[in-house]
Design an enzyme around this catalytic site. Structure first.
Site, short mmCIF file in Angstrom:
data_model
loop_
_atom_site.label_atom_id
_atom_site.label_comp_id
_atom_site.label_asym_id
_atom_site.label_seq_id
_atom_site.Cartn_x
_atom_site.Cartn_y
_atom_site.Cartn_z
N LYS A 90 70.83 -8.18 -26.93
CA LYS A 90 70.66 -9.49 -27.54
C LYS A 90 70.43 -9.32 -29.04
CE LYS A 90 67.99 -13.74 -26.70
NZ LYS A 90 66.90 -14.31 -25.88
N ARG B 153 64.30 -30.14 -12.14
CA ARG B 153 64.74 -29.24 -11.08
C ARG B 153 63.67 -29.06 -10.01
NH1 ARG B 153 67.68 -24.20 -13.93
NH2 ARG B 153 69.32 -24.78 -12.49
N GLU C 139 61.90 -22.79 -11.82
CA GLU C 139 60.96 -23.91 -11.93
C GLU C 139 60.43 -24.36 -10.57
OE1 GLU C 139 63.62 -23.90 -15.51
OE2 GLU C 139 63.97 -23.83 -13.34
#
Length: 611
Positions: free
Chosen positions: A250, A363, A335
């Site tokens: 990244k 969610r 979640e």
């Protein structure tokens, strides 16, 4: 001459030789650093995707072959290679290029997914549809190791292992989402990266994917275009779904991103490209205020536990985690698990604080409803980025929370208007032990405190005048624009009482008395109007046979595009002039006797009462 100047569509890549690709990758990185640092956006994830995206578009024929990015914030290079380079000058601005795949922008954008862990399920369905139709094309799902911590991804993998369709699953393994990836999967992938080494597993030991029945190729250097291309071709030609495990970094190729310990410059505002530092000093945000108060609460409440779904930093939990690491839990991008695990913590005598973006709580509504509220458990949900968030667009606006949570029995929802009330209401939430609570605030600078004139029936009166005909009920951060609108209304000859309910769900019964003393009630919120706080107030007044008309100001039930937060609020009439105009219009429609009654009747319910 620039190689990038000659790449306007994916087919242009196939005219380049393998020796030219590293130079093209360098040009793309330079372009991304310049464009994203000028406008803000997702920098680190896209710098790590350059070679991988080049390989994808050289091997597969988009849009005939379906390429789905999970999550969509890693699709900037894809946008660049599919004819949208000129639009990066308006990245994430109103009417400009979206920061996520967007179907109206290009036929190469199939799925507008900026929530994680969905791509494999889309791909499963697409590949099954192709199998039923006898269509020969490849479905490709690009998913990060962070997104693989979500349960939906594993439901899809379970089905892909036996599906008649074939999917190329590109695992972009950089060891991170925002922060380092956690859990058993992270350990498994780390072990695969060292397979065959003295301290690693045997090179021929099966991976978890192979144990499910999927093919597996890798690990492969994700910054080697030639190597990635070879693996993708092999996967494309396989007779089953295959995981291509690509190891990337990244922020690759940009020193400030690679050395940023927090999140590799995952998402930035306008920053200096040479340092990665903001061009101007950022102001204090609502998240900063929450972070500080949670740390203070941690010292006062030894049973308090902070829970994050892979977003410790963005939701303000980093400082708490540093102070109380044993009471800080990161469950990954999961979640649903976060909320039900919090229910278990509460059953075990703890008070969990689950900090999550308001949009991501969508969610886990079932878990809030049936795992937490049904058991009347003391779980506190802290909803960052509530309301209009701005440049991240429709999937990130936190505009559904008040409507969705309003259907949860026993759940109390607070909406602070400033830093002082945020601290106060967070402490009230954590003190509640007989049911769940939620606290919501926007993605914005927190601004100055807005002191109350006094508190009545648990509500704060921010402004009033004798015989004011209009009661403005301001939800949370909408208090500041409501007060400014009240000033404009006073200049136009219409006085207002402005009240902050503090706790907006369920509706405070004391609000009925205030409404009865006014000719008009206008509610202002930055969530959807349908089923939101204003709708609940209107219903509560009707139940009490209060005849005062109610006008609900809020957002429409539609997907709102990306743009600057203030501009989007203004576009929907939620800035001071818009609120003022709505009130004036409504006042003009009132029967004359209602306005006269309100101006001549003393507002008895505005007598200051203990909070």
């Amino acid at each position: 001459m620039s190689l990038l100047d000659d790449v306007n569509q994916p087919a242009d890549l196939n005219r380049l030789t393998g020796d030219q690709l590293p130079a093209l990758a360098t040009e793309i990185r330079a372009f991304l650093v310049d464009a994203v640092c000028r406008r803000g956006g997702h920098l680190g994830p896209n710098l790590g995707m350059v070679e991988l995206t080049l390989a994808l578009h050289r091997v597969f024929r988009s849009p005939h072959d379906r390429i789905i990015f999970d999550t969509g914030h890693q699709a900037y290079v894809h946008k660049l290679l599919t004819g949208r380079r000129g639009r990066f000058t308006e990245l994430r601005g109103r009417g400009g290029l979206s920061g996520y795949p967007r179907r109206v922008e290009s036929p190469h954008d199939l799925v507008e997914n900026s929530h994680a862990s969905t791509a494999l399920s889309y791909a499963d369905g697409l590949s099954r549809a192709d199998a039923l139709d006898g269509t020969r094309r490849t479905v490709v799902a690009v998913i990060g190791d962070g997104a693989l911590t979500g349960g939906l991804a594993w439901e899809a993998l379970n089905n892909l292992a036996t599906s008649p369709g074939r999917v190329v699953i590109v695992l972009n393994d950089n060891g991170r989402s925002y922060a380092p990836t956690i859990g058993g999967l992270a350990a498994h992938l780390a072990a695969r990266r060292t397979a065959g080494a003295p301290d690693g597993p045997a090179a021929d030991a099966p991976t978890i994917f192979q144990s499910l029945g999927l093919g597996y190729l890798g690990p492969i250097d994700g910054h080697d275009v030639t190597g990635v291309e070879a693996a993708l071709r092999a996967a494309r030609d396989s007779d089953r779904s295959v995981v291509v495990h690509c190891v990337t970094r990244k922020g690759y190729g940009h020193a400030p991103s690679e050395t940023d310990e927090a999140d590799r410059l995952h998402a930035v505002g306008v920053v200096d490209p040479g340092t990665g530092q903001p061009a101007t000093a950022p102001g204090r945000t609502w998240t900063d205020a929450f972070a500080d108060e949670l740390v203070a609460l941690g010292g006062d409440c030894p049973d308090l536990v902070a829970v994050s779904a892979a977003m410790l930093g963005p939701t303000g939990l980093t400082a708490f985690g540093a102070r109380y690491p044993e009471r800080t839990i990161d469950v990954g991008i999961a979640e649903q698990h976060a909320v039900t695990s919090a229910a278990g913590l509460a059953m075990g005598g703890k008070h969990p604080v689950v900090a999550v973006y308001a949009t991501f709580l969508n969610r886990a509504v079932d878990q809030v409803l049936l795992d937490v509220a049904l058991h009347r458990l003391p779980v506190t949900l802290v909803l960052d980025r509530a309301g209009i968030t701005g440049p991240d667009g429709p999937s990130h606006h936190g505009m559904w929370d008040l409507a969705l949570l309003g259907a949860v029995p026993g759940l109390r929802v607070a909406a602070p208007r400033d830093e002082t009330t945020l601290r106060e209401e967070l402490r009230e939430a954590v003190a509640q032990q007989d049911g769940p609570t939620a606290l919501r605030f926007p993605k914005a600078r927190v601004g100055d405190d807005l002191p109350a004139l006094y508190r009545t029936g648990g509500m704060d009166v921010l402004r009033t005048a004798a015989g004011a005909p209009v009661l403005l009920v301001a939800v949370g951060a909408m208090a500041a624009p409501a007060l400014r609108a009240a000033d404009l209304l006073a200049e136009a000859g219409v006085e207002c009482t402005v009240v902050d309910p503090r706790w907006v769900r369920p509706v405070n019964p004391a609000l009925a008395g205030l409404a009865a003393d006014h000719a008009l009630v206008v509610t202002v919120e930055d969530g959807i109007r349908d089923g939101g706080a204003g709708s609940a107030i209107a219903l509560a007044l009707a139940d009490e046979a209060i005849g005062t008309p109610v006008r609900v100001l809020g957002l429409p039930t539609e997907f709102i595009t990306h743009g600057e937060r203030g501009g989007l609020l203004a576009e929907h009439g939620l800035d001071p002039p818009g609120i003022c105009d709505a009130v004036l219009h409504q006042v003009s429609t009132l029967p004359a006797d209602l306005a006269v009654r309100a101006r001549t009747r003393a507002p008895q319910s505005l007598t200051a009462l203990p909070g």
